[in-house]
Each structure stands twice: as structure tokens, then as C-alpha cells.
Design an enzyme around this catalytic site. Structure first.
Site, PDB file in Angstrom:
ATOM      1  N   LYS A   1       2.237  14.780  11.889  1.00  0.00           N
ATOM      2  CA  LYS A   1       2.059  15.723  10.792  1.00  0.00           C
ATOM      3  C   LYS A   1       0.644  16.297  10.955  1.00  0.00           C
ATOM      4  O   LYS A   1      -0.126  15.809  11.796  1.00  0.00           O
ATOM      5  CB  LYS A   1       2.223  15.040   9.423  1.00  0.00           C
ATOM      6  CG  LYS A   1       1.160  13.989   9.115  1.00  0.00           C
ATOM      7  CD  LYS A   1       1.343  13.444   7.702  1.00  0.00           C
ATOM      8  CE  LYS A   1       0.219  12.490   7.345  1.00  0.00           C
ATOM      9  NZ  LYS A   1       0.358  11.899   6.017  1.00  0.00           N
TER      10      LYS A   1
ATOM     11  N   GLY B   1       8.494  11.758  10.832  1.00  0.00           N
ATOM     12  CA  GLY B   1       7.996  10.922  11.921  1.00  0.00           C
ATOM     13  C   GLY B   1       6.909  10.002  11.382  1.00  0.00           C
ATOM     14  O   GLY B   1       6.841   9.749  10.181  1.00  0.00           O
TER      15      GLY B   1
ATOM     16  N   LYS C   1      10.084  19.672   2.084  1.00  0.00           N
ATOM     17  CA  LYS C   1       9.789  20.656   3.124  1.00  0.00           C
ATOM     18  C   LYS C   1      10.730  20.385   4.296  1.00  0.00           C
ATOM     19  O   LYS C   1      10.654  19.343   4.948  1.00  0.00           O
ATOM     20  CB  LYS C   1       8.320  20.493   3.534  1.00  0.00           C
ATOM     21  CG  LYS C   1       7.835  21.543   4.483  1.00  0.00           C
ATOM     22  CD  LYS C   1       7.422  22.818   3.761  1.00  0.00           C
ATOM     23  CE  LYS C   1       7.121  23.913   4.768  1.00  0.00           C
ATOM     24  NZ  LYS C   1       7.630  25.223   4.418  1.00  0.00           N
ATOM     25  N   ALA C   2      11.612  21.344   4.527  1.00  0.00           N
ATOM     26  CA  ALA C   2      12.563  21.181   5.643  1.00  0.00           C
ATOM     27  C   ALA C   2      11.838  21.360   6.963  1.00  0.00           C
ATOM     28  O   ALA C   2      10.806  22.033   7.028  1.00  0.00           O
ATOM     29  CB  ALA C   2      13.677  22.206   5.509  1.00  0.00           C
ATOM     30  N   GLY C   3      12.341  20.748   8.009  1.00  0.00           N
ATOM     31  CA  GLY C   3      11.688  20.869   9.305  1.00  0.00           C
ATOM     32  C   GLY C   3      12.400  20.097  10.381  1.00  0.00           C
ATOM     33  O   GLY C   3      13.638  20.096  10.440  1.00  0.00           O
TER      34      GLY C   3
ATOM     35  N   GLU D   1       0.854  -1.205   0.000  1.00  0.00           N
ATOM     36  CA  GLU D   1       0.000   0.000   0.000  1.00  0.00           C
ATOM     37  C   GLU D   1       0.881   1.242   0.000  1.00  0.00           C
ATOM     38  O   GLU D   1       1.982   1.226   0.529  1.00  0.00           O
ATOM     39  CB  GLU D   1      -0.944  -0.027   1.202  1.00  0.00           C
ATOM     40  CG  GLU D   1      -0.272  -0.152   2.559  1.00  0.00           C
ATOM     41  CD  GLU D   1       0.155   1.149   3.188  1.00  0.00           C
ATOM     42  OE1 GLU D   1      -0.351   2.190   2.750  1.00  0.00           O
ATOM     43  OE2 GLU D   1       1.004   1.128   4.090  1.00  0.00           O
TER      44      GLU D   1
ATOM     45  N   CYS E   1       5.456   5.007   9.718  1.00  0.00           N
ATOM     46  CA  CYS E   1       6.004   4.323   8.532  1.00  0.00           C
ATOM     47  C   CYS E   1       7.461   4.654   8.246  1.00  0.00           C
ATOM     48  O   CYS E   1       8.309   3.762   8.267  1.00  0.00           O
ATOM     49  CB  CYS E   1       5.146   4.656   7.324  1.00  0.00           C
ATOM     50  SG  CYS E   1       3.422   4.234   7.589  1.00  0.00           S
TER      51      CYS E   1
END
Ligand code: UGA
Length: 420
Positions: A310, A247, A241-243, A141, A250
């Protein structure tokens, strides 16, 4: 994954039996209560009630079905490898039921993320009780939490792997009508595709995070760099997207598992080792930024905005936010936290010292710093001018580059993002 797949298969016109050993979950589903937060799922299940039934009884499930999808979790073991005990238990039980019910050529499909070779292992486990032919297919999936229904109904691709062409075709037919390229391959390759996909996306994230760290040292803006490179179709805009690092249930587990099973095969996957290290470092860098400004954290009040791994989900598994809270607490900081959806789940994993607040304003009162840890759009719309007046120190560490640095500084905040 099981519930979303089941709902979608029913929508495609098939009769679906959803089986789980968790009686409470099944009872809820029978009463029309969806036990997870996934936009569009309740509607899809309600629309197809006449084609979906639920059970906790394996015999009942096996008797009625021909194609059996294994959708159980494969959590990380202590060494990072995938814990396959649930997959094994299901395979063994399927074998027993196939034998008892004298089923004719059943097809067992893995949807769970499983290391290469698991399909063959499933076959061996089924064979312990069932000596007739049983066909094995891998159909990984690619569902994202909070967009799982859309991903299932309009996938980028459908991957089907089997060493038996007929079985592969049967599974492909289940998706008939879905407009997506179908990648037909062998069992091992399909199993590998899933890990390679997640590991590649995680690599993209760690890559842009390292670029962000250089941007910080050189005065460049990582968001613009991402835009500048992402418009090249060979690179692509997504997952740049930096951050605070990736997490969720998965990426962390799958990257570690691929690294671990490569090692077990005698191949040191060097790149993945770095991807994991960078992800770990990225979280610590948020804490370092707080330290840089507040020096001693003991007794300082910090508000953490966002607990989910997220936005748009209530899932806190492997959430960077939860990790960072632990690091700040170990230095004696007082933490208050807010999340629009994940407070309940976060309560289960955080200690009692974390004060859960009803909104950002409540938590900002007397705060020495605010950390933005999840990119909830509503955090953009907060009354920041008002928040500044109630904080003890106007410090914002934006771990998701959610806010506009110029606007925040103009409002009088000390603002730090990631690579901007
Ligand atoms: C991920 C994959 O995207 C799915 O394709 C896959 O099917 C799924 O794992 C799975 O294996 O079941 P998911 O875990 O729901 O889906 O979350 P993502 O949206 O991929 O985000 C993962 C993490 O990466 C989040 O913490 C997110 O904040 C972070 N991220 C994502 C970034 O830091 N930067 C980005 O540019 C994108």
C-alpha cells in the site's frame, strides 16, 4: 509493533526495555537509528530516550520488568495456520528466566496476533519452568503500517482480555491518559476480536471488489457506489476502495489463519473462503486486463508503478504488485518497476529480470503498458502527457483507481481501472 508500542509506553510515562534477538537491530536503535520506516516513530523514540533501554539479553529484560509484552511475528504456516514457534520460544524463555530470577507474579501480555487458545498455551509453556503464579493477558494491536504511531497514541479502542481481573487492570493502567474506550473481556474473546476485526475489514474489501466487477459489466462506477453506501453510518466509508485486493503482512495471513482454525474446530467459515478466493481473483483480473489489450505478453514491455503493498510504506510483504509481476513474467513479459520507497525491499524478493527504474519516465520509455499497483499520490502528478509520447502503446491499467478515467482518456490513453 514492538518498537511502536515500546515508544508509546515510554511516552505514557513508563520505563520500557525493548528486547530483540536481532543484535544488529538493537545496535542500530542504541545509536538512534530506527530500522523501520514508520512516520513519527523516530521522534517519539528520541523524545523518550531516558525511559527506553535496549537489550538482546532476556535475563536483563526480565529482571527489570514486571509486565512482559510479546510482540513477535506469527507468520503463516504452509496450511495457512499461524506459526507460533516464536511465541512459544519467548514463552519458554520467559518461564526459565522467571524461575531463575524468582520473579513475583509476572504478567505476560500477547500483542502478537495469535489464535484463540494461545494465551492458555503460553501459560503452559511458562509453567514448564516457573511453578509460581504468572498472569496472562491478551492486548491485541490495531496498528496500521505507516500510521502506527497515530494508531497507538490515539486508538479507536483498547482491548484487554484476561481471566484475571487484577492483571487486566494493570495492563489497562499502562494506557492511563489515552482517550479511547476500553473493552475488557476474557482471554479467548480478546484473541478472537483481533481476527474478527481484520477478517471483517478484508471482507469489506473483497465485497467492494466484487461490486466493482459487476459495475464493470453494467457500466456503473464503483467509487460512486462506495460513496453512496459508505455515507450510511451502518456501513461506513472506510475500506471500500476497490482495487487489486488486499495485501500486507496482516490481512492475508489473518484471514487464512481464522479460516484454518475455524476448520480445525470443526466449523467451515464459508464466507472467509470466498473472501480469500475473491482476493486471489482480483489480482488475476489485472493480468487478464493486460492480456485483453496486448494479447500476447511475450516480449512486451510493462512498467509497474508501485511495489509496496500500500502507499506510504516500504513493505512488500504479500504485495499484490509483486504477485502480479510474477504472473506477467510467467507469460514472458519484460518488467520494469518503480516505487518511491520500496525498491530496496522489492529487490530482495524479485528476480534479476525485473529492471528497477529511477522514475516513472525512465520505465515508460518504449512501454506497451503501465500498471498502477500501489496508490502513491505522486503517481497522480506524473507528466502523463509527456509519458504518453514515449510509450510504445498508451495503455494504462489502474489497479488502484488512482487516476481520473475521463482525463486519461482525453489525453489519448487506453485506460482501464477497476469497476469504473
Ligand atoms: C491492517 C489493519 O488495518 C490494522 O488495523 C491491523 O492492526 C493490522 O492490519 C495488523 O493486523 O497488524 P495494514 O496491514 O497496515 O493494517 O494495512 P491496511 O491499511 O489495513 O491495508 C491492508 C491492505 O488492504 C492493503 O493492501 C491495502 O491496499 C488494501 N485496502 C485497504 C484496499 O484494497 N481497499 C481499502 O479500502 C483498504
Amino acid at each position: 509493533m514492538g518498537l511502536v508500542s515500546g515508544a508509546a509506553f515510554a511516552e505514557f510515562g513508563h520505563e520500557v526495555i525493548i528486547m530483540d534477538i536481532d543484535r544488529e537491530k538493537i545496535e542500530k536503535l542504541e545509536r538512534g537509528i530506527v530500522p523501520i520506516h514508520e512516520p513519527g516513530l523516530e521522534r517519539l523514540l528520541n523524545k523518550n530516550t531516558d525511559r527506553i533501554s535496549y537489550t538482546t539479553n532476556m535475563e536483563e529484560a526480565v529482571r527489570e520488568a514486571w509486565v512482559h509484552f510479546i510482540c513477535v511475528w506469527t507468520p503463516p504456516d504452509l496450511d495457512g495456520s499461524a506459526d507460533l514457534s516464536a511465541v512459544r520460544a519467548v514463552a519458554r524463555e520467559l518461564g526459565k528466566q522467571f524461575a531463575k530470577l524468582k520473579v513475583k507474579t509476572p504478567i505476560v501480555v500477547t500483542k502478537s496476533t495469535v489464535p484463540v487458545g494461545t494465551g492458555k498455551m503460553i501459560q503452559r509453556m511458562v509453567r514448564q519452568s516457573f511453578k509460581d503464579e504468572c498472569k496472562i493477558v491478551s492486548n491485541p494491536e490495531f496498528l496500521r503500517e505507516s500510521q502506527a504511531v497515530a494508531d497507538m497514541m490515539r486508538p479507536d479502542r483498547i482491548v484487554i482480555g484476561s481471566n484475571d481481573e487484577e492483571a487486566a487492570q494493570t495492563v489497562a493502567d499502562i494506557y492511563q491518559g489515552v482517550k479511547a474506550p476500553v473493552v475488557m473481556t476474557d482471554l479467548a474473546t480478546a484473541e478472537m476480536i483481533k481476527y474478527a476485526a481484520n477478517a471483517f475489514l478484508a471482507t469489506k474489501i473483497s465485497f467492494i471488489n466484487e461490486v466493482a466487477n459487476i459495475c464493470e459489466l453494467t457500466g456503473a462506477d464503483v467509487d460512486k457506489v462506495a460513496e453512496g453506501i459508505g455515507t450510511d453510518p451502518r456501513i461506513g466509508k472506510a475500506f471500500l476502495k476497490a482495487g487489486m485486493g488486499y495485501g500486507g503482512s496482516c490481512f492475508p495471513k489473518d484471514v487464512r489463519a481464522l479460516h484454518q482454525f475455524s476448520n480445525a474446530e470443526g466449523y467451515a467459515f464459508k464466507l472467509l473462503k470466498s473472501v480469500i478466493e475473491v482476493n486471489e481473483q482480483q489480482r488475476q483480473m489485472i493480468v487478464d486486463k493486460v492480456n485483453k489489450h496486448l494479447k500476447i505478453l511475450n516480449g512486451k514491455n510493462i512498467l509497474v508503478l508501485g511495489l509496496a503493498f500500500k502507499a506510504h510504506t516500504d513493505d512488500v510483504r504479500e504485495s499484490g504488485s509483486i504477485d502480479i509481476i510474477g504472473r506477467l513474467q510467467s507469460q514472458g513479459a519484460n518488467i520494469s518497476a518503480y516505487d518511491p520507497l520500496a525498491l530496496l525491499n522489492a529487490k530482495k524478493v524479485l528476480n534479476d529480470l525485473v529492471i528497477m527504474v529511477r522514475d516513472a519516465h525512465e520505465g515508460a520509455l518504449g512501454a506497451d503498458a503501465i500498471i498502477i499497483a500501489t496508490e502513491w499520490p505522486e503517481f497522480k502528478e506524473l507528466e502523463w502527457a509527456k509519458i504518453k509520447t514515449i510509450m510504445r502503446k498508451p495503455l494504462i491499467i489502474d489497479g488502484r483507481n488512482l487516476l481520473d478515467p475521463v482525463a486519461m482518456r482525453e489525453r489519448g490513453f487506453v485506460y482501464e481501472g477497476v469497476g469504473r
